[in-house]
Write an enzyme that holds these catalytic residues in place. Structure first.
Site, short mmCIF file in Angstrom:
data_model
loop_
_atom_site.label_atom_id
_atom_site.label_comp_id
_atom_site.label_asym_id
_atom_site.label_seq_id
_atom_site.Cartn_x
_atom_site.Cartn_y
_atom_site.Cartn_z
N SER A 25 3.03 -6.40 6.83
CA SER A 25 3.84 -6.42 5.61
C SER A 25 4.08 -7.88 5.27
O SER A 25 4.51 -8.66 6.13
CB SER A 25 5.18 -5.72 5.87
N HIS A 50 0.08 -3.90 3.88
CA HIS A 50 1.19 -3.06 3.48
C HIS A 50 2.01 -3.87 2.47
O HIS A 50 2.55 -4.93 2.81
CB HIS A 50 2.03 -2.70 4.70
N ASP A 52 5.09 -4.14 -0.15
CA ASP A 52 6.40 -3.54 -0.39
C ASP A 52 6.87 -3.78 -1.82
O ASP A 52 7.07 -4.92 -2.24
CB ASP A 52 7.42 -4.15 0.58
N MET A 54 9.86 -3.08 -4.46
CA MET A 54 11.29 -2.70 -4.55
C MET A 54 11.77 -2.95 -5.97
O MET A 54 11.43 -3.97 -6.57
CB MET A 54 12.12 -3.53 -3.58
N HIS A 84 3.90 0.51 -0.60
CA HIS A 84 5.14 1.17 -0.18
C HIS A 84 6.11 1.06 -1.35
O HIS A 84 6.72 0.02 -1.58
CB HIS A 84 5.69 0.49 1.08
N MET A 86 9.29 1.53 -2.95
CA MET A 86 10.73 1.76 -2.78
C MET A 86 11.38 1.67 -4.16
O MET A 86 12.07 0.71 -4.49
CB MET A 86 11.30 0.73 -1.80
N MET A 155 10.28 5.62 8.21
CA MET A 155 10.95 4.31 8.18
C MET A 155 11.75 4.11 9.48
O MET A 155 12.50 5.01 9.90
CB MET A 155 11.91 4.21 6.99
N GLY A 160 14.61 -1.85 2.30
CA GLY A 160 15.23 -2.86 1.44
C GLY A 160 14.99 -4.29 1.88
O GLY A 160 14.90 -5.18 1.05
N PHE A 161 14.89 -4.49 3.20
CA PHE A 161 14.78 -5.86 3.69
C PHE A 161 13.90 -5.92 4.93
O PHE A 161 13.93 -5.00 5.76
CB PHE A 161 16.16 -6.43 4.04
N GLY A 162 13.14 -7.01 5.03
CA GLY A 162 12.40 -7.27 6.26
C GLY A 162 13.34 -7.87 7.30
O GLY A 162 14.49 -8.23 6.99
N GLY A 163 12.87 -7.96 8.53
CA GLY A 163 13.61 -8.66 9.57
C GLY A 163 14.76 -7.89 10.18
O GLY A 163 15.59 -8.47 10.88
N ASP A 189 7.35 1.78 10.00
CA ASP A 189 7.61 0.58 9.21
C ASP A 189 9.05 0.14 9.37
O ASP A 189 9.97 0.88 9.01
CB ASP A 189 7.30 0.88 7.73
N GLY A 190 9.21 -1.08 9.89
CA GLY A 190 10.53 -1.67 10.00
C GLY A 190 10.85 -2.15 11.40
O GLY A 190 11.02 -1.33 12.30
N GLY A 191 10.84 -3.47 11.57
CA GLY A 191 11.20 -4.04 12.87
C GLY A 191 10.18 -3.82 13.97
O GLY A 191 10.51 -3.94 15.15
N GLY A 211 5.92 -6.75 9.91
CA GLY A 211 6.14 -7.85 8.99
C GLY A 211 6.53 -9.12 9.72
O GLY A 211 5.68 -9.93 10.11
O1 LIG Z 1 9.53 -1.60 3.92
C1 LIG Z 1 10.00 -2.58 4.46
C2 LIG Z 1 11.45 -2.87 4.34
O2 LIG Z 1 12.04 -1.93 3.53
C3 LIG Z 1 9.08 -3.52 5.19
O3 LIG Z 1 7.77 -3.04 5.15
C4 LIG Z 1 9.47 -3.72 6.61
O4 LIG Z 1 10.79 -4.07 6.75
C5 LIG Z 1 8.51 -4.71 7.30
O5 LIG Z 1 9.11 -5.86 7.67
P1 LIG Z 1 9.69 -6.13 9.14
O6 LIG Z 1 8.59 -5.84 10.12
O7 LIG Z 1 10.10 -7.54 9.07
O8 LIG Z 1 10.83 -5.18 9.32
FE LIG Z 2 7.41 -1.24 3.88
#
Ligand SMILES: O=C(CO)[C@H](O)[C@H](O)COP(=O)(O)O
Ligand SMILES: [Fe+2]
Length: 241
Positions: A25, A50, A52, A54, A84, A86, A155, A160-163, A189-191, A211
């Site tokens: 991502s 991937h 994103d 939003m 993706h 959102m 998910m 909404g946010f990476g990291g 997907d996510g973290g 990501g």
């Molecule tokens: O959909 C997402 C957030 O809504 C991102 O794809 C996801 O957060 C990837 O980033 P990370 O690996 O940093 O969490």
């Molecule tokens: Fe995503």
């Protein structure tokens, strides 16, 4: 020369069961240099991108839309683009994204008024169909649609946010899907990164979005290899049962 498959080919399941695929991502990458960041990760071994999207309504953040995807496609011609979405009213962007060069359109079940119509719409536009679940949405909300879609995205953070931190308790949804739908492409997907990939692999996920862990890695090629090896092992274990 990038090692990715042609974007004309399916991302995940090519008939012999799900394959381990890693999709960076680029949400937390340098978005002013999106094409270079994308190509850097593809050259390091990414299987797909991937992307994103939003809209500031479905989630409290704004990113990119189809005009950026259209420009990115010119600079990244061969990669598989996994969108993706959102966004509220995801039906609005199906044709614009297809025209921009998207390969897969993943909409949130929570945002879709008529899921069956969305599935048809995405397919008629020539894209693979993905359906995504927020952490608070029960997995059985998507089970009626699983036979009609190509991929379910579970998910592992609040979208909404990476990291953000990986939610390990979402693996119960992944395991339920893999045990009941052995050929389904299941994305997390996510973290996600090398530190928690084994939990995703053991539950049966095969499309791995990562990501921050990849974008900030000093050796993204190694990180992707580690994750692919773990996921392949996880898929093999499910094939034996
Ligand atoms: O959909 C997402 C957030 O809504 C991102 O794809 C996801 O957060 C990837 O980033 P990370 O690996 O940093 O969490
Ligand atoms: Fe995503």
């Amino acid at each position: 020369m990038s090692s990715v498959m042609s974007h004309k080919m399916a991302a995940g399941n090519c008939g012999d069961g799900p394959r381990a695929l890693i999709g960076p991502s680029i949400l937390n990458a340098d978005l002013a240099d999106l094409a270079a960041e994308s190509n850097r990760l593809l050259d390091a071994g990414a299987d797909y991108l991937h992307l994103d999207v939003m809209d500031g309504h479905f989630v409290p953040n704004l990113t990119i839309g189809h005009p950026v995807i259209k420009c990115l496609r010119r600079r990244v011609p061969a990669a598989f683009f996994d969108m993706h979405m959102m966004v509220e009213r995801p039906e609005r962007w199906v044709q614009p994204m297809a025209d921009a060069g998207a390969d897969q359109y993943t909409f949130h079940v929570e945002a879709a008024g008529d899921v069956a119509a969305m599935v048809r719409h995405v397919r008629e536009a020539g894209m693979r169909v993905g359906v995504a679940l927020k952490p608070g949405t029960a997995v059985d909300v998507v089970t009626p649609w699983v036979d009609r879609v190509d991929m379910v995205l579970v998910m592992t953070v609040e979208p909404g946010f990476g990291g953000q931190s990986f939610m390990a308790d979402m693996m119960a949804k992944v395991r339920y899907l893999r045990e009941n739908f052995k050929d389904l492409d299941i994305e997390v997907d996510g973290g996600v990164g090398p530190v928690n990939i084994d939990a995703c692999a053991d539950a049966g996920a095969n499309m791995i979005v990562s990501g921050t862990a990849l974008v900030t890695s000093s050796d993204p090629a190694q990180a992707m290899m580690t994750m692919r090896t773990s996921v392949t092992r996880g898929l093999d274990a499910f094939k034996k049962v």
